[in-house]
Design a protein around this motif. Sequence first.
Motif, PDB file in Angstrom:
ATOM      1  N   THR A 118      16.076  36.987 -40.186  1.00  0.00           N
ATOM      2  CA  THR A 118      15.114  36.392 -39.250  1.00  0.00           C
ATOM      3  C   THR A 118      15.361  34.916 -38.969  1.00  0.00           C
ATOM      4  O   THR A 118      14.968  34.433 -37.916  1.00  0.00           O
ATOM      5  CB  THR A 118      13.678  36.578 -39.763  1.00  0.00           C
ATOM      6  OG1 THR A 118      13.558  36.021 -41.072  1.00  0.00           O
ATOM      7  CG2 THR A 118      13.300  38.047 -39.771  1.00  0.00           C
ATOM      8  N   GLU A 130      17.759  34.525 -36.242  1.00  0.00           N
ATOM      9  CA  GLU A 130      17.786  35.956 -35.970  1.00  0.00           C
ATOM     10  C   GLU A 130      19.235  36.428 -35.851  1.00  0.00           C
ATOM     11  O   GLU A 130      20.030  35.841 -35.132  1.00  0.00           O
ATOM     12  CB  GLU A 130      17.034  36.274 -34.677  1.00  0.00           C
ATOM     13  CG  GLU A 130      15.548  36.237 -34.835  1.00  0.00           C
ATOM     14  CD  GLU A 130      14.815  36.814 -33.630  1.00  0.00           C
ATOM     15  OE1 GLU A 130      15.456  37.174 -32.617  1.00  0.00           O
ATOM     16  OE2 GLU A 130      13.579  36.898 -33.720  1.00  0.00           O
ATOM     17  N   ARG A 131      19.532  37.466 -36.601  1.00  0.00           N
ATOM     18  CA  ARG A 131      20.853  38.086 -36.547  1.00  0.00           C
ATOM     19  C   ARG A 131      20.665  39.593 -36.540  1.00  0.00           C
ATOM     20  O   ARG A 131      19.768  40.119 -37.184  1.00  0.00           O
ATOM     21  CB  ARG A 131      21.707  37.670 -37.740  1.00  0.00           C
ATOM     22  CG  ARG A 131      21.986  36.183 -37.778  1.00  0.00           C
ATOM     23  CD  ARG A 131      23.278  35.905 -38.512  1.00  0.00           C
ATOM     24  NE  ARG A 131      23.480  34.492 -38.718  1.00  0.00           N
ATOM     25  CZ  ARG A 131      24.041  33.687 -37.847  1.00  0.00           C
ATOM     26  NH1 ARG A 131      24.440  34.139 -36.694  1.00  0.00           N
ATOM     27  NH2 ARG A 131      24.194  32.411 -38.123  1.00  0.00           N
ATOM     28  N   TYR A 132      21.557  40.247 -35.822  1.00  0.00           N
ATOM     29  CA  TYR A 132      21.457  41.689 -35.641  1.00  0.00           C
ATOM     30  C   TYR A 132      22.723  42.379 -36.104  1.00  0.00           C
ATOM     31  O   TYR A 132      23.803  41.784 -36.120  1.00  0.00           O
ATOM     32  CB  TYR A 132      21.209  42.016 -34.157  1.00  0.00           C
ATOM     33  CG  TYR A 132      19.876  41.525 -33.663  1.00  0.00           C
ATOM     34  CD1 TYR A 132      18.764  42.350 -33.699  1.00  0.00           C
ATOM     35  CD2 TYR A 132      19.726  40.228 -33.179  1.00  0.00           C
ATOM     36  CE1 TYR A 132      17.527  41.893 -33.259  1.00  0.00           C
ATOM     37  CE2 TYR A 132      18.502  39.764 -32.733  1.00  0.00           C
ATOM     38  CZ  TYR A 132      17.414  40.604 -32.776  1.00  0.00           C
ATOM     39  OH  TYR A 132      16.197  40.149 -32.337  1.00  0.00           O
ATOM     40  N   LEU A 175      17.648  44.176 -36.376  1.00  0.00           N
ATOM     41  CA  LEU A 175      17.503  42.857 -36.974  1.00  0.00           C
ATOM     42  C   LEU A 175      17.773  42.949 -38.471  1.00  0.00           C
ATOM     43  O   LEU A 175      17.205  43.791 -39.155  1.00  0.00           O
ATOM     44  CB  LEU A 175      16.080  42.343 -36.723  1.00  0.00           C
ATOM     45  CG  LEU A 175      15.762  40.929 -37.177  1.00  0.00           C
ATOM     46  CD1 LEU A 175      16.493  39.916 -36.304  1.00  0.00           C
ATOM     47  CD2 LEU A 175      14.253  40.694 -37.092  1.00  0.00           C
TER      48      LEU A 175
END
Length: 161
Positions: free
Chosen positions: A73, A76-78, A70
Amino acid sequence: MLPRTYEGQVCSIARSLEVVGERWTLLIVRDALRGTRRFEDFRGSLGIAHNVLSDRLGKLCEAGILERRLYQTRPERYEYVVTPAGLDLWPVIMSLLLWGDGHRAPQGPPLVVVHRGCGGRLRPGLTCSACGKPLGPYDCEMQPGPGAHPADSTVSPASPA
């Protein structure tokens, strides 16, 4: 359609192909080793369909080659980070690159892999052509070669995470 597994094959090559043998997978690993981490950056680099990229990234994470982390937040992005198992694919990727340069690059190599220590080129056996030292992913940088497209730029392997 061909089956996607090699059941009954008692062979490490077959077992490896179950993880990295699908179309696009090694190119995703190549880009990850060059420092690509985010989904849209993989898509932009590869021109791959969203669903195919999502599937391949998921499988690479399940296999322990990439780790999904991650980085934002809301939303949410990874990002996808190369693991030690992924780094162990560097010699495989570089060997394929060198084979392709020698047998499938009529205009010359699109990328040249240069030793940061002395400027020599990566050669088969993954050693430096100038100083003879064995090379790993953090010893090298990639630069456009004579067969590169004008849009290609200098790229380096991912830094340790």
